[in-house]
Design an enzyme around this catalytic site. Sequence first.
Site, PDB file in Angstrom:
ATOM      1  N   CYS A   1       0.807  -1.228   0.000  1.00  0.00           N
ATOM      2  CA  CYS A   1       0.000   0.000   0.000  1.00  0.00           C
ATOM      3  C   CYS A   1       0.840   1.277   0.000  1.00  0.00           C
ATOM      4  CB  CYS A   1      -0.937  -0.009   1.195  1.00  0.00           C
ATOM      5  SG  CYS A   1      -1.837  -1.550   1.289  1.00  0.00           S
TER       6      CYS A   1
ATOM      7  N   HIS B   1      -2.831   7.731   6.397  1.00  0.00           N
ATOM      8  CA  HIS B   1      -3.003   6.407   5.784  1.00  0.00           C
ATOM      9  C   HIS B   1      -4.453   5.975   6.036  1.00  0.00           C
ATOM     10  CE1 HIS B   1      -1.955   2.658   4.041  1.00  0.00           C
ATOM     11  NE2 HIS B   1      -2.168   1.965   5.135  1.00  0.00           N
TER      12      HIS B   1
ATOM     13  N   GLU C   1      -1.775   5.025  14.048  1.00  0.00           N
ATOM     14  CA  GLU C   1      -1.429   6.269  13.340  1.00  0.00           C
ATOM     15  C   GLU C   1      -1.704   7.482  14.244  1.00  0.00           C
ATOM     16  OE1 GLU C   1      -3.175   6.594   9.431  1.00  0.00           O
ATOM     17  OE2 GLU C   1      -1.796   8.218   8.865  1.00  0.00           O
TER      18      GLU C   1
ATOM     19  N   LYS D   1      -9.277   7.950   1.889  1.00  0.00           N
ATOM     20  CA  LYS D   1      -9.718   6.574   1.580  1.00  0.00           C
ATOM     21  C   LYS D   1     -11.204   6.409   1.871  1.00  0.00           C
ATOM     22  CE  LYS D   1      -5.464   3.868   2.150  1.00  0.00           C
ATOM     23  NZ  LYS D   1      -4.483   4.840   2.670  1.00  0.00           N
TER      24      LYS D   1
ATOM     25  N   HIS E   1      -9.597   1.959  -0.648  1.00  0.00           N
ATOM     26  CA  HIS E   1      -8.187   1.610  -0.527  1.00  0.00           C
ATOM     27  C   HIS E   1      -7.763   0.893  -1.812  1.00  0.00           C
ATOM     28  CE1 HIS E   1      -4.337   0.761   0.807  1.00  0.00           C
ATOM     29  NE2 HIS E   1      -4.555   0.326   2.034  1.00  0.00           N
TER      30      HIS E   1
ATOM     31  N   PHE F   1       1.365  -3.091   4.495  1.00  0.00           N
ATOM     32  CA  PHE F   1       1.543  -4.428   5.053  1.00  0.00           C
ATOM     33  C   PHE F   1       3.023  -4.777   4.938  1.00  0.00           C
ATOM     34  CE2 PHE F   1      -2.690  -7.008   4.647  1.00  0.00           C
ATOM     35  CZ  PHE F   1      -3.176  -6.346   5.762  1.00  0.00           C
TER      36      PHE F   1
END
Lengths: 399, 74
Positions: free
Chosen positions: A157, A289, A300, A321, A326, A385
Amino acid sequence: MITGLGSVSALGLNVSSFWDELVAGRPAIKPLVPAVDGVKISVGAVLPDYQPEDYFSTDELSLLDRFSQLAVVASKEAIEDAGLSAGDKAITDAAVIIGSGCGGKHTDEITYERLYRQNSSRVHPLTIPKGMPSAAASMVSLHLGITGPAFVLSSACASGAHAIIQGISMIKSGLVDVALVGATDAPFTYGLLKSWDAIRVVSNDTCRPFSFDRDGMILGEGAGMLLLETEEHAKARGAKIYAELSGCGMTSDAHHITRPNVSGIVKAMGKALEHAALNPGEVDYINAHGTATQANDIAETEAINRLFQGHAQKLAVSSTKSMHGHALGASSALEVVATTLAVHHGIIPPTANFTRADERCNLDYVPNKARHQTINNALSNSFAFGGLNAVVALKRYST
Amino acid sequence: MLNKVAETIAKIAPCNVEDVKSETKLIDLGIDSLKAVSVLFELEEAFDIEIPNELIPSIVTVNDILQNLGDISR
């Protein structure tokens, strides 16, 4: 300097509709039509009314996986937006660096379906050139006549952010004057949907980043591309400048293959500030994110609080997002496009679908409604990830 | 058989079915090496045959395809 933008996403097939929808706070998350048999995921952020034949000939499409198509469409828009065209020396000599989280999965899965489900003994001869992960860069190079360095990189990502940073590095090191950078992903395939089902992080409702009732991410698809060039190069040709890419920070967690790590995030944002020669107090906006998973949003938030201390409460933080979904590697590029436009226009796109605050997420997430505010400095966060973190710092450009 | 071959070629090559004559060279129909493998794939699908790699260098014209198809089918 950022002088051209291109985007294809669930919010629309160009930058203008992407930005209009973001500012309106309108999510493009809808039920999958038709529903996919045997798959639990029932909603997604799919491109609206995209017909490949509107953009490519049948002959061209024979070599273009969907992820390559989106990269080419967004790239064409980015160079046109920059006032350039294929054949211009600036484009011919440019670098093309494209991130992708999953590559040409449509092509791969058609092949595997023939072999494993239909028991066919032969596969299409263009399977390799069409489906290889590097096809997106090759196709952008072919369609735009770009002969500079070109390749695809992959960091899940964060792929788009890493591609953008690679472009900045190439320009700063003097390897190229112009770089076309961004990312593309087209993950709505049966195999990928089943795989995302299995890992149990996808919501069947909608994407509600930082909201109390968030219950996971929503898959999206698309491509975001940016044209980067030195200030001298941009000025010499009288280009409009959207914003400056002022710094970047990259770290890896060495911690866990899926769980986010607060220290890694703090370090990545800290490095971006240091690289951009910024104090924490000078940052006005963070495009988070913000996946809307329990784990990401808490980590976060904690990382922002830890790095920015008292200033964390004065920052605006939003996750786009919530609107474009996403789109894996492409998300990080789409979010840098969104952040560029936020800095350029002085408008912070909201976190859509926000219902009520979670005490573990205690920042100003700009819920549901865009905010007009001068942004001198912004960060765009991407945490992949595998613990691969990339943060891009953007600065408002004034002549 | 020529008709079926012509239809298969026209699916891949930038030409019309009627452009495909027995004596036409494949290269004159706009079939480069990459398109050639796609044409062979489509022919294998259409005729349910396997075209061996060693035959490929000898295929220059549409007629070469027809002859080889005849041999393979036999």
